[in-house]
Motif scaffolding. Structure first.
Motif, PDB file in Angstrom:
ATOM      1  N   HIS A   1      10.444  93.095 -87.779  1.00 40.27           N
ATOM      2  CA  HIS A   1      11.861  92.802 -87.526  1.00 40.27           C
ATOM      3  C   HIS A   1      12.149  91.316 -87.775  1.00 40.27           C
ATOM      4  O   HIS A   1      12.649  90.609 -86.893  1.00 40.27           O
ATOM      5  CB  HIS A   1      12.230  93.186 -86.089  1.00 40.27           C
ATOM      6  CG  HIS A   1      11.760  94.547 -85.678  1.00 40.27           C
ATOM      7  ND1 HIS A   1      12.339  95.709 -86.157  1.00 40.27           N
ATOM      8  CD2 HIS A   1      10.751  94.936 -84.844  1.00 40.27           C
ATOM      9  CE1 HIS A   1      11.710  96.755 -85.628  1.00 40.27           C
ATOM     10  NE2 HIS A   1      10.745  96.311 -84.839  1.00 40.27           N
ATOM     11  N   PRO A   2      11.824  90.827 -88.965  1.00 40.78           N
ATOM     12  CA  PRO A   2      11.943  89.384 -89.214  1.00 40.78           C
ATOM     13  C   PRO A   2      13.371  88.865 -89.119  1.00 40.78           C
ATOM     14  O   PRO A   2      13.577  87.665 -88.879  1.00 40.78           O
ATOM     15  CB  PRO A   2      11.390  89.228 -90.640  1.00 40.78           C
ATOM     16  CG  PRO A   2      11.563  90.585 -91.267  1.00 40.78           C
ATOM     17  CD  PRO A   2      11.355  91.564 -90.155  1.00 40.78           C
ATOM     18  N   GLU A   3      14.365  89.739 -89.264  1.00 44.13           N
ATOM     19  CA  GLU A   3      15.755  89.291 -89.186  1.00 44.13           C
ATOM     20  C   GLU A   3      16.126  88.809 -87.785  1.00 44.13           C
ATOM     21  O   GLU A   3      17.156  88.138 -87.608  1.00 44.13           O
ATOM     22  CB  GLU A   3      16.688  90.434 -89.614  1.00 44.13           C
ATOM     23  CG  GLU A   3      16.777  91.619 -88.657  1.00 44.13           C
ATOM     24  CD  GLU A   3      15.600  92.586 -88.744  1.00 44.13           C
ATOM     25  OE1 GLU A   3      15.596  93.590 -88.004  1.00 44.13           O
ATOM     26  OE2 GLU A   3      14.687  92.333 -89.572  1.00 44.13           O
ATOM     27  N   ARG A   4      15.280  89.113 -86.787  1.00 48.56           N
ATOM     28  CA  ARG A   4      15.558  88.686 -85.417  1.00 48.56           C
ATOM     29  C   ARG A   4      14.742  87.462 -85.032  1.00 48.56           C
ATOM     30  O   ARG A   4      14.604  87.138 -83.853  1.00 48.56           O
ATOM     31  CB  ARG A   4      15.285  89.837 -84.446  1.00 48.56           C
ATOM     32  CG  ARG A   4      16.384  90.887 -84.599  1.00 48.56           C
ATOM     33  CD  ARG A   4      16.111  92.277 -84.158  1.00 48.56           C
ATOM     34  NE  ARG A   4      15.224  92.576 -83.086  1.00 48.56           N
ATOM     35  CZ  ARG A   4      14.630  93.766 -82.950  1.00 48.56           C
ATOM     36  NH1 ARG A   4      14.845  94.719 -83.859  1.00 48.56           N
ATOM     37  NH2 ARG A   4      13.848  94.010 -81.934  1.00 48.56           N
ATOM     38  N   THR A   5      14.198  86.779 -86.046  1.00 47.18           N
ATOM     39  CA  THR A   5      13.449  85.542 -85.809  1.00 47.18           C
ATOM     40  C   THR A   5      14.013  84.435 -86.685  1.00 47.18           C
ATOM     41  O   THR A   5      14.740  84.696 -87.650  1.00 47.18           O
ATOM     42  CB  THR A   5      11.958  85.747 -86.121  1.00 47.18           C
ATOM     43  OG1 THR A   5      11.807  86.013 -87.524  1.00 47.18           O
ATOM     44  CG2 THR A   5      11.388  86.908 -85.320  1.00 47.18           C
ATOM     45  N   ARG A   6      13.660  83.185 -86.359  1.00 49.76           N
ATOM     46  CA  ARG A   6      14.237  82.035 -87.068  1.00 49.76           C
ATOM     47  C   ARG A   6      13.244  81.287 -87.941  1.00 49.76           C
ATOM     48  O   ARG A   6      13.643  80.425 -88.719  1.00 49.76           O
ATOM     49  CB  ARG A   6      14.811  81.045 -86.039  1.00 49.76           C
ATOM     50  CG  ARG A   6      16.121  81.490 -85.410  1.00 49.76           C
ATOM     51  CD  ARG A   6      16.610  80.423 -84.461  1.00 49.76           C
ATOM     52  NE  ARG A   6      17.942  80.706 -83.943  1.00 49.76           N
ATOM     53  CZ  ARG A   6      18.362  80.387 -82.725  1.00 49.76           C
ATOM     54  NH1 ARG A   6      17.541  79.756 -81.895  1.00 49.76           N
ATOM     55  NH2 ARG A   6      19.581  80.669 -82.336  1.00 49.76           N
TER      56      ARG A   6
ATOM     57  N   ALA B   1      12.784  78.651 -79.416  1.00 48.84           N
ATOM     58  CA  ALA B   1      13.334  78.166 -80.680  1.00 48.84           C
ATOM     59  C   ALA B   1      13.209  79.194 -81.795  1.00 48.84           C
ATOM     60  O   ALA B   1      14.049  79.245 -82.701  1.00 48.84           O
ATOM     61  CB  ALA B   1      12.623  76.873 -81.082  1.00 48.84           C
ATOM     62  N   ALA B   2      12.168  80.043 -81.732  1.00 48.21           N
ATOM     63  CA  ALA B   2      11.888  80.956 -82.841  1.00 48.21           C
ATOM     64  C   ALA B   2      12.506  82.335 -82.664  1.00 48.21           C
ATOM     65  O   ALA B   2      12.713  83.044 -83.647  1.00 48.21           O
ATOM     66  CB  ALA B   2      10.375  81.091 -83.021  1.00 48.21           C
ATOM     67  N   VAL B   3      12.815  82.710 -81.429  1.00 54.58           N
ATOM     68  CA  VAL B   3      13.334  84.056 -81.141  1.00 54.58           C
ATOM     69  C   VAL B   3      14.657  83.899 -80.400  1.00 54.58           C
ATOM     70  O   VAL B   3      14.683  83.659 -79.196  1.00 54.58           O
ATOM     71  CB  VAL B   3      12.328  84.868 -80.295  1.00 54.58           C
ATOM     72  CG1 VAL B   3      12.856  86.275 -80.051  1.00 54.58           C
ATOM     73  CG2 VAL B   3      10.969  84.917 -80.993  1.00 54.58           C
ATOM     74  N   PRO B   4      15.777  84.032 -81.096  1.00 57.54           N
ATOM     75  CA  PRO B   4      17.069  83.686 -80.481  1.00 57.54           C
ATOM     76  C   PRO B   4      17.516  84.617 -79.356  1.00 57.54           C
ATOM     77  O   PRO B   4      18.136  84.161 -78.394  1.00 57.54           O
ATOM     78  CB  PRO B   4      18.048  83.749 -81.658  1.00 57.54           C
ATOM     79  CG  PRO B   4      17.370  84.575 -82.699  1.00 57.54           C
ATOM     80  CD  PRO B   4      15.911  84.334 -82.535  1.00 57.54           C
ATOM     81  N   ASP B   5      17.226  85.887 -79.438  1.00 54.94           N
ATOM     82  CA  ASP B   5      17.722  86.835 -78.438  1.00 54.94           C
ATOM     83  C   ASP B   5      16.703  86.954 -77.303  1.00 54.94           C
ATOM     84  O   ASP B   5      15.559  87.366 -77.528  1.00 54.94           O
ATOM     85  CB  ASP B   5      17.939  88.207 -79.081  1.00 54.94           C
ATOM     86  CG  ASP B   5      18.618  89.201 -78.138  1.00 54.94           C
ATOM     87  OD1 ASP B   5      18.711  88.919 -76.922  1.00 54.94           O
ATOM     88  OD2 ASP B   5      19.044  90.271 -78.633  1.00 54.94           O
ATOM     89  N   PRO B   6      17.088  86.621 -76.062  1.00 52.42           N
ATOM     90  CA  PRO B   6      16.140  86.746 -74.939  1.00 52.42           C
ATOM     91  C   PRO B   6      15.567  88.154 -74.799  1.00 52.42           C
ATOM     92  O   PRO B   6      14.447  88.316 -74.309  1.00 52.42           O
ATOM     93  CB  PRO B   6      16.986  86.361 -73.717  1.00 52.42           C
ATOM     94  CG  PRO B   6      18.065  85.483 -74.268  1.00 52.42           C
ATOM     95  CD  PRO B   6      18.363  86.029 -75.638  1.00 52.42           C
ATOM     96  N   ALA B   7      16.311  89.178 -75.236  1.00 55.65           N
ATOM     97  CA  ALA B   7      15.811  90.548 -75.131  1.00 55.65           C
ATOM     98  C   ALA B   7      14.614  90.784 -76.045  1.00 55.65           C
ATOM     99  O   ALA B   7      13.870  91.756 -75.852  1.00 55.65           O
ATOM    100  CB  ALA B   7      16.919  91.542 -75.471  1.00 55.65           C
ATOM    101  N   ASP B   8      14.413  89.918 -77.047  1.00 55.57           N
ATOM    102  CA  ASP B   8      13.275  90.042 -77.952  1.00 55.57           C
ATOM    103  C   ASP B   8      12.080  89.211 -77.509  1.00 55.57           C
ATOM    104  O   ASP B   8      11.044  89.216 -78.181  1.00 55.57           O
ATOM    105  CB  ASP B   8      13.679  89.621 -79.369  1.00 55.57           C
ATOM    106  CG  ASP B   8      14.520  90.670 -80.074  1.00 55.57           C
ATOM    107  OD1 ASP B   8      14.342  91.865 -79.768  1.00 55.57           O
ATOM    108  OD2 ASP B   8      15.354  90.291 -80.918  1.00 55.57           O
ATOM    109  N   ARG B   9      12.209  88.484 -76.408  1.00 59.24           N
ATOM    110  CA  ARG B   9      11.105  87.671 -75.900  1.00 59.24           C
ATOM    111  C   ARG B   9      10.321  88.464 -74.860  1.00 59.24           C
ATOM    112  O   ARG B   9      10.901  89.224 -74.096  1.00 59.24           O
ATOM    113  CB  ARG B   9      11.634  86.377 -75.283  1.00 59.24           C
ATOM    114  CG  ARG B   9      12.449  85.531 -76.253  1.00 59.24           C
ATOM    115  CD  ARG B   9      13.132  84.381 -75.533  1.00 59.24           C
ATOM    116  NE  ARG B   9      14.141  83.743 -76.382  1.00 59.24           N
ATOM    117  CZ  ARG B   9      15.096  82.931 -75.946  1.00 59.24           C
ATOM    118  NH1 ARG B   9      15.170  82.641 -74.633  1.00 59.24           N
ATOM    119  NH2 ARG B   9      15.966  82.416 -76.788  1.00 59.24           N
ATOM    120  N   LEU B  10       9.025  88.270 -74.856  1.00 59.27           N
ATOM    121  CA  LEU B  10       8.173  88.978 -73.901  1.00 59.27           C
ATOM    122  C   LEU B  10       8.158  88.225 -72.581  1.00 59.27           C
ATOM    123  O   LEU B  10       7.688  87.086 -72.506  1.00 59.27           O
ATOM    124  CB  LEU B  10       6.749  89.108 -74.445  1.00 59.27           C
ATOM    125  CG  LEU B  10       5.766  89.869 -73.544  1.00 59.27           C
ATOM    126  CD1 LEU B  10       6.211  91.315 -73.352  1.00 59.27           C
ATOM    127  CD2 LEU B  10       4.351  89.814 -74.121  1.00 59.27           C
TER     128      LEU B  10
END
Length: 672
Positions: A369-374, A400-409
């Motif tokens: 899902h690279p579109e959800r990373t910076r 900085a690399a993962v804009p949406d908190p829902a995508d962070r572990l």
């Protein structure tokens, strides 16, 4: 001139192994004996005595005579008893079918039900048990009933016995082992409940599975209170074995626990009492409606977390798998074990676990899902590897690399999702918990969140590594609990049923940090939780929906209790200590016993299960292999006395050769 009795030379006693426990773990050990014996053992005929009152293969937990309403919490394609090339074995790989492939073989005539399953099916024929119908309908994505798994395990056992080399005989003893005695350097004696003479064994392997236990101090007090006031108290137990008929229809019942034991309870007092659902539980976008029979109790349920275990993930992994292990692998375990001071779990091990799980999560997110990373994955991976686990540098990198908190572990939020939340009333809590369960179901069935599946694979990898640390790998069992909550939850359809029961008012959620009080003045149980301060529910019945504590201090296994009381079994955090390399039982002074082994969930080398999904490394299979190879190596050495040594002459009063290999009271050996 006849020889005197003092000069008669006798042949050595028949070599023998006693395996106590005939469930999946005992079967897995036998499978590894069959695989390794051709290369490691060329001695005289070998006797294997299998001791268990329950059916071989299935054992107690997976026995056939359970309600067909009870399911496994894994899909059929995720269940196998056979090794593959992902398992780190010293012995040979022996392939075999996973559960769904076995069912296809049964349907298409390439395999037959075991004799044990055929007998059980015949005994239930009058009740239209429908085992064959279940097998006929089974697919890889089916969550099978436990009796289907029982039939698979029984078949695996029969195939395993048939694969043993010529000269190896299995003797079944349908009874309980109550004690093990014998010198460290000599034959062991295994005493059985139904005979006066012990089995004699060159070595003993304890594959006892899940154990019953005497209640702890709190449960004793609650039970005494219930008896004094005419209340109902069901202590921790295997739900399928509990007498749930004592729970009255229409009355409130307090339930402490929201794991798999609760799911069994929920099923047995709803559908098991004649209720039914309309709608399709297998549809990701559908909700069920529950139609009560009127015989159900009302379950008021809470726990430490206050939420059910996470739903099983409802899709498969496509594309690149995370390259695991990365931050907690053999190299890191070797380093931890080499330290002069034993590692501290919280300080030295848990940060590596968290970093490993994070790596699995972000590898999948960046590659699928690279579109959800910076940033580019290569750049992120380099900086991630250099950052300290759990430190601010790592948090800043992810932010900085993962804009949406829902995508962070966020492992802490996953572990305690209700922390800090407060609800104005129990009714508001019901709405909040139903929304939480719906969100969990949606996410766990949406491949857009496939990083969750990568974390699951990370959990399996971590579990396999922690086994090598023994009792340092999971002190107190907290990691095992987190693993079960995140990776071993119920099927999605079960949570849809829970939602329907909640909407029907049959299940009421109490929330996190559930407290239970025994009100002596009013003679009633009372429960509340931290998330709805000041509100309580009263009931005449309390159910502890969890498995018993396996600690040898309170176990109902007379064999394990005796070993503990004699100092022949060391304990760490309520688990029996074993050598993580080969499963040898550690005595109280920490010395491995040369002729006693233990495998299973009651030991410090417990793995995630006696069976596993294919191609995930199977830690239990690796343990079984190591123990089987150690056993066969020991037996091979005993079978080859030093050159020129005379044959042993038993001392006066010693048991005869016939006594060393008694036949089971119920018939002939299984195989010879």
């Amino acid at each position: 001139m006849p020889l005197s009795s003092a000069t008669v030379r006798t042949a050595p006693l028949t070599p023998s192994i006693v395996v106590v426990g005939a469930g999946p773990r005992g079967t897995g050990f036998l499978e590894r004996i069959a695989a390794n014996a051709p290369s490691l053992y060329d001695g005289p005929p070998l006797d294997i005595h299998l001791v268990d009152p329950h059916p071989p293969g299935a054992g107690r937990v997976w026995r056939h005579d359970q309600s067909p309403l009870l399911w496994m919490n894994s899909m059929a394609e995720d269940v196998t008893m056979f090794t593959d090339d992902t398992v780190a074995l010293a012995g040979p790989v022996r392939h075999g079918p996973a559960l769904h492939a076995w069912a296809r073989d049964i349907r298409e005539g390439r395999a037959r039900l075991s004799a044990e399953s055929e007998a059980a099916e015949s005994a239930l024929a009058a009740s239209s048990s429908g085992l064959r119908a279940e097998i006929a309908a089974l697919t890889g994505q089916t969550f099978p009933s436990r009796r289907v798994q029982s039939a698979y395990l029984s078949w695996v056992y029969e195939q395993t016995v048939a694969a043993l080399p010529p000269g190896v005989t299995v003797h079944r003893h349908r009874t309980e082992a109550v004690r093990v005695s014998g010198p460290r350097g000599g034959r062991q004696r295994v005493w059985l409940a139904d005979r006066t003479e012990p089995l004699l064994a060159d070595l003993v392997v304890l594959t006892l599975g899940h154990l019953d236990a005497e209640p702890d101090a709190e449960q004793v007090e609650l039970g005494r209170f219930a008896e004094e006031h005419g209340l109902i108290h069901l202590p921790p137990d295997f739900t399928a074995d509990s007498d749930l008929s004592v729970l009255p229809a229409g009355e409130p019942v307090l339930v402490r626990g929201l794991g798999l034991a609760f799911v069994d309870l929920m099923v047995l007092v709803t559908e098991g009492r004649g209720g039914r659902y309309s709608g399709n539980a297998d549809r990701d976008d559908g909700e069920l409606v529950y139609h009560p029979s009127g015989r159900e109790p009302v379950l008021y349920v809470g726990s430490r977390r206050g939420v059910p275990y996470h739903s099983k993930i409802g899709y498969g992994l496509t594309g690149e798998r995370p390259p695991l292990p990365r931050f907690l692998g053999p190299e890191q375990i070797d380093e931890l074990l080499s330290r002069p001071v034993p590692p501290d779990f919280a300080r030295d091990v848990r940060p590596l676990i968290d970093k490993e799980l994070g790596f699995a999560h972000y590898h999948r997110l960046f590659t699928a899902h690279p579109e959800r990373t910076r940033v580019d994955w290569t750049d992120f991976e380099e900086k991630y590897a250099a950052a300290d686990p759990g430190g601010p540098e790592l948090d800043a990198l992810v932010g900085a690399a993962v804009p949406d908190p829902a995508d962070r572990l966020d492992l802490a939020a996953l572990d305690r999702p209700l922390d800090g939340l407060r609800f104005p009333s129990h009714d508001a809590l019901q709405d909040g918990l139903r929304a939480y369960i719906r969100a969990d179901l949606a996410r766990r069935h949406d491949p857009a969140h496939s990083a969750d599946l990568a974390v699951f694979l990370g959990l399996l990898s971590v579990y396999g590594q922690l086994i090598r640390l023994g009792d340092r790998g999971d002190p107190g069992g907290g990691w095992h609990g987190f693993f079960s909550y995140l990776a071993s939850g119920p099927p999605g359809p079960r949570l849809r049923q829970l939602l329907a029961l909640s909407k029907a008012g049959i299940v009421r959620f109490l929330g996190a940090d559930m407290s239970v009080e025994a009100d002596g003045r009013r003679g009633i149980f009372r429960a509340g939780s931290a998330v709805v301060p000041g509100e309580y529910v009263e009931a005449r019945a309390l159910v502890e929906a969890r498995l018993p504590d396996p600690s040898p201090e309170r176990t109902r296994s007379p064999l394990l209790r005796a070993l503990y009381e004699e100092g022949a079994a060391a304990i760490s955090a309520g688990l029996v200590r074993v050598d993580p390399d080969d499963g040898r039982l550690l005595e109280r002074d920490g010395t491995p016993h040369p002729r006693r082994f233990a495998l299973g969930p009651y030991t410090t080398a417990r793995s995630s299960g006696a069976f596993t999904r294919p191609r995930t490394g199977g830690p239990a299979f690796r343990q079984n292999d190591a123990t089987a190879r150690a056993a066969l190596t020991l037996l091979a050495g005993l079978a080859r006395p030093p050159a020129g040594a005379p044959l042993a002459t038993p001392p006066a009063g010693a048991p005869s050769t016939a006594a060393s290999a008694p036949q089971p009271p119920d018939g002939l050996p299984v195989r010879s």
